[in-house]
Design a protein around this motif. Structure first.
Motif, PDB file in Angstrom:
ATOM      1  N   THR A  44       0.836  -1.206   0.000  1.00  0.00           N
ATOM      2  CA  THR A  44       0.000   0.000   0.000  1.00  0.00           C
ATOM      3  C   THR A  44       0.868   1.251   0.000  1.00  0.00           C
ATOM      4  O   THR A  44       0.612   2.217  -0.727  1.00  0.00           O
ATOM      5  CB  THR A  44      -0.926  -0.009   1.234  1.00  0.00           C
ATOM      6  N   GLU A  85      -6.794   1.302  -0.963  1.00  0.00           N
ATOM      7  CA  GLU A  85      -7.174   0.308   0.031  1.00  0.00           C
ATOM      8  C   GLU A  85      -8.307   0.914   0.856  1.00  0.00           C
ATOM      9  O   GLU A  85      -8.256   2.081   1.214  1.00  0.00           O
ATOM     10  CB  GLU A  85      -5.950   0.055   0.924  1.00  0.00           C
ATOM     11  N   ASP A 161      -5.377  -1.335  -5.285  1.00  0.00           N
ATOM     12  CA  ASP A 161      -4.948  -1.883  -3.999  1.00  0.00           C
ATOM     13  C   ASP A 161      -5.976  -2.880  -3.483  1.00  0.00           C
ATOM     14  O   ASP A 161      -7.018  -2.498  -2.964  1.00  0.00           O
ATOM     15  CB  ASP A 161      -4.739  -0.744  -2.988  1.00  0.00           C
ATOM     16  N   GLU A 162      -5.677  -4.144  -3.654  1.00  0.00           N
ATOM     17  CA  GLU A 162      -6.547  -5.244  -3.220  1.00  0.00           C
ATOM     18  C   GLU A 162      -7.977  -5.108  -3.709  1.00  0.00           C
ATOM     19  O   GLU A 162      -8.913  -4.992  -2.913  1.00  0.00           O
ATOM     20  CB  GLU A 162      -6.513  -5.366  -1.699  1.00  0.00           C
TER      21      GLU A 162
HETATM   22 MG   LIG Z   1      -2.170  -2.704   2.042  1.00  0.00          MG
END
Ligand SMILES: [Mg+2]
Ligand SMILES: Nc1ncnc2c1ncn2[C@@H]1O[C@H](COP(=O)(O)OP(=O)(O)OP(=O)(O)O)[C@@H](O)[C@H]1O
Lengths: 237, 292
Positions: A44, A85, A161-162
């Motif tokens: 991140t 995120e 991010d994810e």
């Molecule tokens: Mg992260």
């Protein structure tokens, strides 16, 4: 062809805590790179450093231009969309307003409404909820909104991010299919951070493994996927 | 009954002013999460500028928009020069600067225009709106102008891109940056607009309370009361809160004998405390719910 994003010796820290210790990697034009690593490895932080949300040292070159001294707003204006995120939705604004905000840096005009429709086509769920406050969406719906908002920029590079965080497997697959579409049709380059390594390696051309702020392995996604050590540590088979 | 209606009307009229001040307060609060103690003094200073221009012989309806413009630029400049550099400083630094601004505007007004009270004419005239009406011309004017201001603001925030960007910056500054909004510019815009709204309030109330450097002191407190009552996170709530405070203040002053004129101000403060006890986020305010 030169890479669209080239990162060299990137360092970042939070106060006394050094998180990135000089990492280097690149994303090819129209390609997808993935950054894999354990919790707290600095994934991140890497994305936040690229788009200027934290102080950073090192060289970041985007499309031939150094962007490591630019503000976040200036970087976004150059066509880098970040799906953060935790999704970062504007919770008290409506779904449609969230989408409009994604196109904030583009000149006003009809094609913005057309792009909103295109997002609704990708995510029909959002269309049903267009007037609803974004904060009242489910986690998965908010993730869709975050991705749709990023697309509204008509980015040339997306930092994700994810994107699968908190999503049911079905939806996750749907989202990665859409990302694959976007890559193929619009030629958008991507840097994807994922916990779900097999999913990320499925869409990526290149992969980088990051451990406590250092890149410990880099290569073709295919090669990484076949690596014994990686299998044991990240893929679990 | 007649007295009652008259008091309600008077309450709505002053409530309109409190609503403007409350809105100005909320506007800055949304952007920087601090209450601007100097809001009233800024409005007072704007009103002096208006008075000065009137003295020079400019017609009222030239002065009015001109002062709004000057106040907007002034508010914008204050943010850029004074508050931008301390963006991330602790609360105390902000409070110190608010107090400093308060003192500076207050004493400069006294220094330039001295402390004697000045009469400001009403652009709407004196007397009742029509023969035997229960509402005065100036009262009607105050309410009318306030409603126009509210309508314009609502339109601005609902239909314009900049309005949307300002709302986004208030809701989630980090994400706002990620869509390319210059958040700090939005904060400065908010200051400019708050200052302009304050100027409207000052110019409208001056014919009622007379112009002097401490003119806005109690009005700011009522404005705070309105803002807190309605909820600091809700512009609509602040406006409604302002009107409620105005009406309650007037009715209490008239019908509760012990209160009379002197105790009207404590009533406002009592309202703040009472609301905070029962509904900490105000009537329309939102408590921050974090989704994880
Ligand atoms: Mg992260
Ligand atoms: N705002 C912050 N202040 C202080 N330390 C932080 C901050 N954000 C992250 N860190 C620290 O930096 C390190 C890297 O964090 P980062 O969020 O980049 O990890 P990550 O690889 O994204 O992990 P995850 O997979 O859990 O999301 C962690 O040790 C974390 O504690």
């Amino acid at each position: 062809m030169s890479p669209i994003l080239e990162v060299k010796g990137l360092e970042a820290s939070y106060g006394d805590l050094t998180v990135l210790r000089g990492i280097s990697f690149e994303v090819e034009q129209g390609g997808v790179a993935t950054l894999l690593g354990a919790n707290g490895a600095g994934k991140t932080t890497t994305l936040r450093a690229i788009c200027g949300m934290i102080r950073r040292k090192g060289e970041i070159t985007y499309d031939g231009e150094r962007i490591d001294r630019l503000s976040t707003e200036a970087i976004v204006r150059r066509g880098i969309a970040h799906v953060p995120e935790g999704r970062g939705t504007f919770t008290t604004l409506s779904v449609e307003e969230n989408l409009q905000l994604g196109a904030m840096t583009r000149p006003m005009g009809k094609d913005i409404s057309a792009d909103i429709e295109r997002c609704y086509h990708f995510f029909p769920r959002l269309k049903e909820r267009r007037t609803q406050q974004a904060g009242t969406l489910s986690g998965g719906e908010q993730q869709m909104l975050a991705i749709a908002r990023a697309l509204m920029l008509r980015p040339r590079l997306m930092l994700l991010d994810e994107p699968s965080f908190g999503l049911a497997p079905m939806i996750t697959k749907q989202i990665f299919d859409i990302l694959a579409d976007v890559k193929k049709e619009a030629g958008v380059s991507m840097l994807v951070v994922e916990q779900n390594a097999s999913l990320a390696l499925g869409i990526a051309d290149h992969a980088y493994l990051i451990e406590t702020g250092e890149i410990v392995m880099a290569g073709e996604a295919q090669t990484i996927r076949d690596d014994e050590g990686v299998r044991a540590a990240y893929l679990g088979y | 009954m007649e007295l009652f209606i008259q008091q309600i009307v008077a309450g709505v009229a002053t409530g309109a002013i409190y609503a403007c001040v409350a809105l100005a307060v909320v506007m800055i609060y949304q952007a920087i999460h601090h209450l601007n103690f100097a809001q009233g003094e800024m409005a007072m200073f704007s009103t002096y500028i208006a008075w000065q221009m009137l003295q020079w012989g400019l017609p009222y309806w030239v002065v009015f928009p001109l002062v709004i413009l000057v106040s907007f630029v002034g508010g914008f400049a204050i943010e850029r020069i004074v508050f931008k550099p301390i963006e991330n400083a602790p609360v105390l630094s902000h409070i110190v600067i608010f107090i400093a601004l308060f003192a500076i505007f207050n004493s400069f007004a006294g220094f330039i225009w001295d402390f004697t009270i000045k009469a400001v004419p009403s652009p709407f005239g004196d007397g009742p709106l029509w023969e035997g009406a229960m509402i005065g011309k100036h009262q009607a004017g105050m309410i009318g102008v306030t409603l126009i201001v509210l309508l314009l603001l609502w339109g601005f925030f609902t239909f314009t891109r900049v309005g949307l960007a300002m709302r986004a910056a208030a809701v989630n500054p980090e994400s706002a940056r990620l869509v390319g909004i210059r958040v700090s510019m939005m904060t400065a815009l908010g200051w400019g607009m708050a200052s302009a709204i304050g100027a409207v309030a000052g110019m409208l109330i001056a014919p009622v309370v007379f112009l002097e450097p401490n003119m806005m002191l109690s009005i700011l407190l009522y404005g705070f009361a309105g803002a807190v009552l309605g909820g600091l996170t809700s512009p609509l709530g602040a406006v409604i809160g302002g009107f409620i405070v105005g009406v309650v203040e007037n009715l209490a002053g008239t019908y509760i004998p012990v209160i009379g004129g002197e105790l009207k101000l404590p009533i406002a403060l009592f309202l703040i405390v009472a609301v905070l006890l029962v509904k900490p986020a105000g009537l329309l305010g939102r408590r921050v719910v974090q989704r994880v």
